[in-house]
Write a protein that holds these residues in place. Structure first.
Motif, PDB file in Angstrom:
ATOM      1  N   CYS A  87      23.491  20.293   9.746  1.00 19.69           N
ATOM      2  CA  CYS A  87      23.974  21.013  10.929  1.00 19.69           C
ATOM      3  C   CYS A  87      24.509  20.055  11.988  1.00 19.69           C
ATOM      4  N   VAL A  88      23.825  18.912  12.137  1.00 21.66           N
ATOM      5  CA  VAL A  88      24.271  17.908  13.110  1.00 21.66           C
ATOM      6  C   VAL A  88      25.634  17.352  12.713  1.00 21.66           C
ATOM      7  N   ASN A  89      25.786  17.064  11.417  1.00 22.12           N
ATOM      8  CA  ASN A  89      27.031  16.459  10.919  1.00 22.12           C
ATOM      9  C   ASN A  89      28.086  17.491  10.535  1.00 22.12           C
ATOM     10  N   VAL A  90      27.722  18.779  10.659  1.00 22.45           N
ATOM     11  CA  VAL A  90      28.611  19.891  10.282  1.00 22.45           C
ATOM     12  C   VAL A  90      29.136  19.676   8.855  1.00 22.45           C
ATOM     13  N   THR A  91      28.224  19.464   7.902  1.00 15.75           N
ATOM     14  CA  THR A  91      28.611  19.217   6.504  1.00 15.75           C
ATOM     15  C   THR A  91      28.134  20.329   5.581  1.00 15.75           C
ATOM     16  N   TYR A  92      27.815  21.491   6.168  1.00 17.33           N
ATOM     17  CA  TYR A  92      27.373  22.605   5.337  1.00 17.33           C
ATOM     18  C   TYR A  92      28.590  23.330   4.773  1.00 17.33           C
ATOM     19  N   SER A  93      28.399  24.039   3.656  1.00 12.74           N
ATOM     20  CA  SER A  93      29.517  24.660   2.938  1.00 12.74           C
ATOM     21  C   SER A  93      29.981  25.963   3.564  1.00 12.74           C
ATOM     22  N   GLY A  94      29.103  26.679   4.234  1.00 14.16           N
ATOM     23  CA  GLY A  94      29.507  27.938   4.848  1.00 14.16           C
ATOM     24  C   GLY A  94      28.482  28.409   5.864  1.00 14.16           C
ATOM     25  N   LYS A  95      28.944  29.099   6.907  1.00 20.02           N
ATOM     26  CA  LYS A  95      28.037  29.538   7.974  1.00 20.02           C
ATOM     27  C   LYS A  95      27.031  30.570   7.483  1.00 20.02           C
ATOM     28  N   LEU A  96      27.508  31.524   6.674  1.00 25.89           N
ATOM     29  CA  LEU A  96      26.600  32.572   6.215  1.00 25.89           C
ATOM     30  C   LEU A  96      25.493  32.005   5.341  1.00 25.89           C
ATOM     31  N   LEU A  97      25.856  31.053   4.466  1.00 28.41           N
ATOM     32  CA  LEU A  97      24.861  30.440   3.603  1.00 28.41           C
ATOM     33  C   LEU A  97      23.852  29.632   4.427  1.00 28.41           C
ATOM     34  N   MET A  98      24.344  28.908   5.437  1.00 30.42           N
ATOM     35  CA  MET A  98      23.452  28.119   6.280  1.00 30.42           C
ATOM     36  C   MET A  98      22.515  29.033   7.088  1.00 30.42           C
ATOM     37  N   GLN A  99      23.047  30.135   7.620  1.00 30.15           N
ATOM     38  CA  GLN A  99      22.200  31.087   8.345  1.00 30.15           C
ATOM     39  C   GLN A  99      21.087  31.624   7.452  1.00 30.15           C
ATOM     40  N   SER A 100      21.454  31.912   6.196  1.00 32.77           N
ATOM     41  CA  SER A 100      20.450  32.405   5.246  1.00 32.77           C
ATOM     42  C   SER A 100      19.389  31.342   4.972  1.00 32.77           C
ATOM     43  N   ASP A 101      19.839  30.086   4.795  1.00 35.51           N
ATOM     44  CA  ASP A 101      18.894  28.989   4.538  1.00 35.51           C
ATOM     45  C   ASP A 101      17.943  28.790   5.727  1.00 35.51           C
ATOM     46  N   LEU A 102      18.483  28.934   6.954  1.00 33.78           N
ATOM     47  CA  LEU A 102      17.641  28.757   8.143  1.00 33.78           C
ATOM     48  C   LEU A 102      16.632  29.895   8.284  1.00 33.78           C
ATOM     49  N   ASP A 103      17.045  31.114   7.914  1.00 35.10           N
ATOM     50  CA  ASP A 103      16.101  32.233   7.930  1.00 35.10           C
ATOM     51  C   ASP A 103      14.960  32.008   6.950  1.00 35.10           C
ATOM     52  N   VAL A 104      15.315  31.509   5.775  1.00 34.95           N
ATOM     53  CA  VAL A 104      14.299  31.215   4.767  1.00 34.95           C
ATOM     54  C   VAL A 104      13.351  30.134   5.267  1.00 34.95           C
ATOM     55  N   MET A 105      13.896  29.137   5.948  1.00 31.55           N
ATOM     56  CA  MET A 105      13.077  28.042   6.459  1.00 31.55           C
ATOM     57  C   MET A 105      12.124  28.530   7.555  1.00 31.55           C
ATOM     58  N   ALA A 106      12.622  29.378   8.469  1.00 33.25           N
ATOM     59  CA  ALA A 106      11.767  29.930   9.522  1.00 33.25           C
ATOM     60  C   ALA A 106      10.637  30.749   8.923  1.00 33.25           C
ATOM     61  N   ALA A 107      10.962  31.550   7.900  1.00 33.07           N
ATOM     62  CA  ALA A 107       9.934  32.347   7.228  1.00 33.07           C
ATOM     63  C   ALA A 107       8.909  31.452   6.536  1.00 33.07           C
ATOM     64  N   SER A 108       9.374  30.339   5.984  1.00 35.39           N
ATOM     65  CA  SER A 108       8.472  29.398   5.310  1.00 35.39           C
ATOM     66  C   SER A 108       7.472  28.803   6.301  1.00 35.39           C
ATOM     67  N   PHE A 109       7.967  28.372   7.458  1.00 31.68           N
ATOM     68  CA  PHE A 109       7.071  27.797   8.468  1.00 31.68           C
ATOM     69  C   PHE A 109       6.114  28.857   9.023  1.00 31.68           C
ATOM     70  N   ASP A 110       6.596  30.081   9.158  1.00 29.10           N
ATOM     71  CA  ASP A 110       5.732  31.172   9.619  1.00 29.10           C
ATOM     72  C   ASP A 110       4.602  31.417   8.609  1.00 29.10           C
ATOM     73  N   ARG A 111       4.958  31.343   7.332  1.00 30.13           N
ATOM     74  CA  ARG A 111       3.954  31.524   6.278  1.00 30.13           C
ATOM     75  C   ARG A 111       2.907  30.417   6.317  1.00 30.13           C
TER      76      ARG A 111
END
Length: 571
Positions: A87-111
């Motif tokens: 995200c810092v280097n803006v090297t992700y392949s797509g915004k929607l995919l990155m948003q999904s990955d971040l949602d998964v990560m937030a859920a993981s930390f919540d778990r």
């Protein structure tokens, strides 16, 4: 987990703590997906506090389930660090995919946080491990304050009941010492929601939580946050079923929140009016709770529909009238204040007050000696009488039929300064009533007491006393009675003598009132002769040069009397 692996577990925890700190720092430099990263930071903060608490435990406090959890946390942190770097280097392949990955990560930390909470609840965090992180000093930076609050919040979430209570105690102590802690609590909505949730908890936790909310409610800008968190309904439930300490704090908190009339409907909608009325009518509760409940109801009666509902309830007015006779000052004061708010500008409600004996109860507060009534109680009783009785014939008749004048005269003569001024204000109002009342007041001895206030330091007091005295001596019988006492006229003349150093503070306003009184007295032959022969005529003539037409009229009237006296001497 045996003794041999305990050190390894501690090392893993320290590694996870360091990785979380580093990741939080990196996330602040991310310019995209700010809402997603804010959510992740919140979960990381929670994990950080929980793991920091674990790192302070001795080896015997560890649980076998910790190993797998810490391992999973470290894996998630590695994955999240990779997402942050992209995200810092803006090297992700797509915004929607990155948003999904971040949602998964937030859920993981919540778990992970919930898993850690379950381990704490199972007893790994012993009761003896209460508060490890020391409260920062007064000069601590905001981050240190925030870390301390985060640590307390973690203990509130994952500790047993005693640990939750101790964490709340520490939070309350911190907020009372430093307002910065209040701001940190408000900034973290999770903590406000946690406090509100605790209102339905065990008594000790409930009491400390409602104390915290009461403290926060004292900051006007934060009241909206509390209301949006659903605090009003929870506070009403505490009023109904809480401990005595919890109920008192709840009533005080509602009193703060209902200073905004928009919140009155919310209290009513949750059954708060009935709960408050029940407290006021029950003799089992403390005076502090009853007084605070009256304070909330006073705020609620600003809404006409709520006031009507209260008045129509059976025995409501009877309850409040009885409270006027309470042995506790705070109950007397708040109940009178409530009745004043209910009856002001409402003739129908004042009639109910009269029927229920409210006027007699107000007068009884003024009774001397009345050991149950303080100066503050007397002041507010006089204020209520001033506001309620003079606009209603029924109230005025009830007032005059219960020896009110006797009590008023005593307070005018012997009360504390603040009570005397309140009594003087009511006396001034009485003096504007029909002539029969003025004659009664003259016979009762009000005029000599009013004379004593003519040289008061306060201009307002001098004015009230002067106007009241002027009204009383406008009655011929009173004028004659006033003139019979040489001191009365002599004292007024002395106050007008500006050559007397003790009257250097006199102003033209006071002089005008005094001249009006003397002008009225000249209608009485004996008074006119006493003024003319007093030796103060030259002072009055000097005043006529500067004080305008009233003083000139007085001089003219006195001169005519002197001329007639000279003629009678010649012939």
């Amino acid at each position: 987990m045996g003794e041999e692996t305990s050190d390894e577990s501690r090392t893993s925890i320290d590694k996870a703590i360091e990785a979380i700190s580093s990741l939080i720092s990196l996330s602040h430099s991310i310019k995209s997906f700010t809402v997603k990263w804010q959510l992740i930071r919140t979960k990381l903060d929670e994990l950080y506090s929980g793991l920091a608490a674990l790192s302070n435990l001795d080896s015997s406090g560890h649980d076998p389930s910790l190993s797998s959890l810490i391992s999973a946390v470290l894996t998630s942190l590695t994955d999240c660090y990779d997402l942050a770097t992209r995200c810092v280097n803006v090297t992700y392949s797509g915004k929607l995919l990155m948003q999904s990955d971040l949602d998964v990560m937030a859920a993981s930390f919540d778990r992970h946080a919930r898993s850690l909470s379950r381990i704490y609840s199972a007893g790994i965090l012993s009761r003896g491990f209460a508060i490890v992180v020391s409260k920062p000093g007064g000069g601590a930076c905001k981050e240190d304050v925030r870390f301390y609050v985060r640590d307390l919040m973690t203990r509130m979430k994952v500790g047993d009941l005693e640990m939750k209570r101790q964490a709340l105690v520490k939070l309350n102590e911190a907020m009372e010492e430093d307002d910065r802690y209040v701001k940190i609590v408000i900034e973290g909505n999770d903590l406000v929601n946690l406090l509100v949730g605790f209102l339905d908890s065990e008594m000790g936790v409930q009491e400390e939580s409602v104390k915290a909310l009461f403290f926060i409610s004292g900051f006007g800008s934060y009241k909206g946050v509390l209301v949006r968190s659903g605090v009003i309904g929870a506070l009403v439930r505490v009023l109904e079923n809480g401990s005595s300490v919890g109920r008192e704090a709840s009533a005080k908190c509602l009193m703060k929140l209902t200073e905004n009339s928009e919140n009155a409907w919310s209290v009513s909608a949750h059954g708060g009016v009935s709960a408050l009325l029940k407290i006021c009518s029950c003799g089992e509760f403390s005076g502090e709770l009853i007084a605070s409940s009256c304070g909330v109801l006073r705020n609620l009666v600003g809404v006409e529909e709520i006031k009507r509902y209260m008045i129509e309830e059976d025995d409501t007015m009877t309850t409040f009238v009885k409270l006027i006779g309470s042995k506790e000052e705070i109950v007397q004061v708040n109940s009178i204040d409530l009745l004043l708010s209910m009856c002001s500008k409402d003739e129908q409600t004042r009639e109910v007050l009269v029927r229920q004996g409210g006027i007699q109860e107000l007068v009884s507060v003024l009774s001397d000696p009345n050991p149950l009534s303080s100066s503050k109680s007397k002041e507010i009783a006089l204020r209520a009488i001033d506001n309620l009785c003079f606009g209603s014939p029924g109230c005025l008749n009830a007032l005059m039929s219960c020896k009110f004048l006797d009590h008023l005269l005593y307070l005018l003569s012997n009360g504390e300064i603040s009570v005397q001024e309140s009594a003087l204000k009511v006396t001034s109002r009485l003096c504007s009533l029909p002539e029969e009342v003025k004659r009664i007041m003259g016979d009762a001895g009000f005029m000599p007491e009013l004379v004593k206030f003519l040289d008061a330091k306060s201009f307002d007091v001098r004015e009230m006393a002067s106007v009241a005295l002027y009204c009383l001596i406008s009655v011929p019988k009173n004028r004659k009675k006033f003139a019979q006492d040489d001191f009365n006229i002599g004292y007024i003349l002395k106050l007008l003598d500006h050559d007397d150093g003790r009257n250097a503070s006199s102003d033209s306003g006071s002089t005008k009132f005094l001249i009006s009184i003397l002008m009225s007295l000249t209608s009485c032959n004996s008074a006119r002769r006493k003024i003319a022969s007093s030796g103060y005529l030259k002072s009055i003539e000097k005043l006529a040069e500067t004080e305008g037409s009233d003083a000139k009229k007085l001089v003219k009237k006195l001169s005519m009397n002197r001329f007639r006296s000279m003629l009678s001497g010649i012939f």
